[in-house]
Design an enzyme around this catalytic site. Structure first.
Site, PDB file in Angstrom:
ATOM      1  CB  CYS A  48      42.236 -84.906 -67.320  1.00 63.28           C
ATOM      2  SG  CYS A  48      40.507 -84.120 -67.101  1.00 63.28           S
ATOM      3  CG  HIS A  49      38.494 -85.572 -61.524  1.00 59.40           C
ATOM      4  ND1 HIS A  49      37.400 -85.522 -61.679  1.00 59.40           N
ATOM      5  CD2 HIS A  49      39.012 -85.872 -60.278  1.00 59.40           C
ATOM      6  CE1 HIS A  49      37.114 -86.148 -60.571  1.00 59.40           C
ATOM      7  NE2 HIS A  49      37.912 -86.430 -59.720  1.00 59.40           N
ATOM      8  CB  THR A  50      37.542 -86.498 -67.482  1.00 54.39           C
ATOM      9  OG1 THR A  50      37.094 -85.449 -67.339  1.00 54.39           O
ATOM     10  CG2 THR A  50      36.552 -87.487 -68.209  1.00 54.39           C
ATOM     11  CG  HIS A  70      40.958 -86.743 -72.077  1.00 57.98           C
ATOM     12  ND1 HIS A  70      40.996 -87.527 -70.919  1.00 57.98           N
ATOM     13  CD2 HIS A  70      40.713 -85.603 -71.732  1.00 57.98           C
ATOM     14  CE1 HIS A  70      40.608 -86.713 -69.886  1.00 57.98           C
ATOM     15  NE2 HIS A  70      40.356 -85.351 -70.532  1.00 57.98           N
ATOM     16  CD  GLU A  71      44.729 -82.409 -69.385  1.00 61.37           C
ATOM     17  OE1 GLU A  71      44.008 -81.552 -69.227  1.00 61.37           O
ATOM     18  OE2 GLU A  71      45.849 -82.709 -69.019  1.00 61.37           O
ATOM     19  CB  CYS A 100      32.299 -82.763 -88.737  1.00 61.82           C
ATOM     20  SG  CYS A 100      30.838 -81.470 -88.741  1.00 61.82           S
ATOM     21  CB  CYS A 103      27.181 -80.578 -88.027  1.00 59.33           C
ATOM     22  SG  CYS A 103      28.349 -79.904 -86.569  1.00 59.33           S
ATOM     23  CB  CYS A 106      30.965 -77.411 -87.213  1.00 59.20           C
ATOM     24  SG  CYS A 106      31.725 -78.698 -86.521  1.00 59.20           S
ATOM     25  CB  CYS A 114      31.118 -81.101 -83.473  1.00 59.25           C
ATOM     26  SG  CYS A 114      31.156 -82.150 -85.016  1.00 59.25           S
ATOM     27  NE  ARG A 118      26.861 -82.504 -79.519  1.00 61.94           N
ATOM     28  CZ  ARG A 118      25.921 -81.814 -79.225  1.00 61.94           C
ATOM     29  NH1 ARG A 118      25.090 -81.988 -77.975  1.00 61.94           N
ATOM     30  NH2 ARG A 118      25.494 -81.092 -80.163  1.00 61.94           N
ATOM     31  CB  CYS A 178      41.600 -81.554 -71.570  1.00 67.24           C
ATOM     32  SG  CYS A 178      40.244 -82.085 -70.625  1.00 67.24           S
ATOM     33  NE  ARG A 373      45.468 -81.803 -66.160  1.00 67.08           N
ATOM     34  CZ  ARG A 373      44.305 -81.547 -65.436  1.00 67.08           C
ATOM     35  NH1 ARG A 373      44.317 -81.934 -64.334  1.00 67.08           N
ATOM     36  NH2 ARG A 373      42.999 -81.394 -66.332  1.00 67.08           N
TER      37      ARG A 373
END
Length: 380
Positions: A48-50, A70-71, A100, A103, A106, A114, A118, A178, A373
């Site tokens: 992913c670009h992130t 993270h994907e 979670c 909170c 959530c 969250c 988060r 994502c 992707r």
């Protein structure tokens, strides 16, 4: 996998040792999961670009050595103390943000932000003890977004692991974890265009095309794609884009161009570039009285959004969204089901595939702007 429970696992991971340098496939040690943690065997991951943004050290507080990613899609290998919702063998998507379930966010039906889990781009360790679960010969290797999926095994907080239908092909649905959910949710959960409405999407990368896909699914009559790259026109048509506007082709602001095309403005717009000028255009191109603009892209930290207050007083609505307003554990399994029922098409987002040993090719594709992707197969 029962033979590895409670043991340190030795496996391959793609480690970023310094900013902007090719990742190196290393043998890493992955510690067992602690309380409220899960150890996953990653089968497929995608870029992913992130990941690229932080690998280039454009984000705040660069942290190296680090394992990005993270994907992804994988299988639970083992669970830590207190984990009751997941068991070894479950098919899952790790998510860069969490739920979670306790909170205020959530418990709210409106929020997915969250307090505990988060997104945190600076943290490179686990929450429970402030330590990394990755090491090489005793040297800690930092986590990224709590997921670090560019490793054959990873440890993730249980609140960031969505259990999904075991029949869903992980090499396809991994991309739901994502970018696709972010764009899709921005459209269907936040913009909520009525059937037959007109929609504008700013930025036709993967997230923007997912927003267009969302508009297609809900039955928008016109989907106007806005992008500076004319090479994206043909590909965007597969996602329901009916018209294309390149701001460089006009000598007036693009919001005026769109207003003229649509008899006063579109009903909904979604901005997916992070460019503050595009954000302003996305807001100012919606129709007065009922128009809604949704901001998805993350701007430069010093960017300032400016518009005349009369644009708001004339009953235009401006909204922001995070991860498409999806709660990771509660909602993402249902997005996977949209794919399983053929309502959501994810294959068209997948333009490349490489084996894990060639992960740097995925970075090359993204840096050149080629494709959407790239799926990275962990098993060669």
């Amino acid at each position: 996998m029962s033979g590895t429970v409670g043991q340190v696992i030795h496996c391959r991971a793609a480690v970023a040792w310094e900013a902007g340098k090719p990742l190196v496939i290393e043998q890493v040690e992955v510690a067992p999961p602690q309380a409220m943690e899960v150890r996953l065997k990653i089968l497929y991951t995608s870029l992913c670009h992130t990941d690229v943004y932080f690998w280039e050290a454009k984000g705040q507080n660069p942290l190296f050595p680090r394992i990005y990613g993270h994907e992804a899609g994988g299988i639970v290998e083992s669970v830590g103390e207190g984990v009751t919702d997941l068991k070894p063998g479950d098919h899952v998507l790790p998510i860069f943000t969490g739920e979670c379930k306790e909170c205020a966010h959530c418990k709210s039906e409106e929020s997915n932000m969250c307090d505990l889990l988060r997104i945190n781009t600076d943290r490179g360790v686990m929450l429970s003890d402030g330590k990394s679960r990755f090491s090489i010969k005793g040297q800690p290797i930092y986590h990224f977004l709590g997921t670090s999926t560019f490793s054959e095994y990873t440890v993730v907080h249980v609140g960031c692991v969505a259990k999904i239908n075991p029949l869903a092909p992980l090499d396809k649905v991994c991309v739901i974890s994502c970018g696709i959910s972010t764009g899709l949710g921005a459209m269907v959960n936040v913009a909520k265009p009525p059937k037959g409405s007109t929609v504008a999407v700013f930025g036709l990368g993967a997230v923007g095309l997912a927003a267009a896909e969302g508009a297609r699914i809900v039955g928008a009559s016109r989907i106007i794609g806005v992008d500076l790259n004319p090479n994206r026109i043909e590909g965007a048509k597969k996602f329901g884009v009916t018209e294309f506007v390149n701001p460089k082709d006009h000598n007036k602001p693009v919001q005026e161009v769109i207003a003229e095309m649509t008899n006063g403005g579109v009903d909904r717009s979604v901005e997916c570039t992070g460019n503050v000028d595009a954000m302003i255009s996305a807001f100012e191109c919606v129709h007065d009285g009922w128009g809604v603009a949704v901001l998805v892209g993350v701007p430069h930290k010093d960017a300032v959004f400016k518009t005349h207050p009369i644009n708001l007083l004339n009953e235009r609505t401006l909204k922001g969204t995070f991860f498409g307003n999806y709660k990771p554990l509660s909602d993402i399994p249902s997005v996977v089901e949209k794919y399983m029922s053929k309502e959501l098409e994810v294959e068209k987002f997948i333009t490349h595939q490489v084996p894990f040993s060639e992960i740097n090719k995925a970075f090359d594709f993204m840096l050149k702007g080629e494709g959407l992707r790239c799926i990275i197969r962990m098993e060669e």
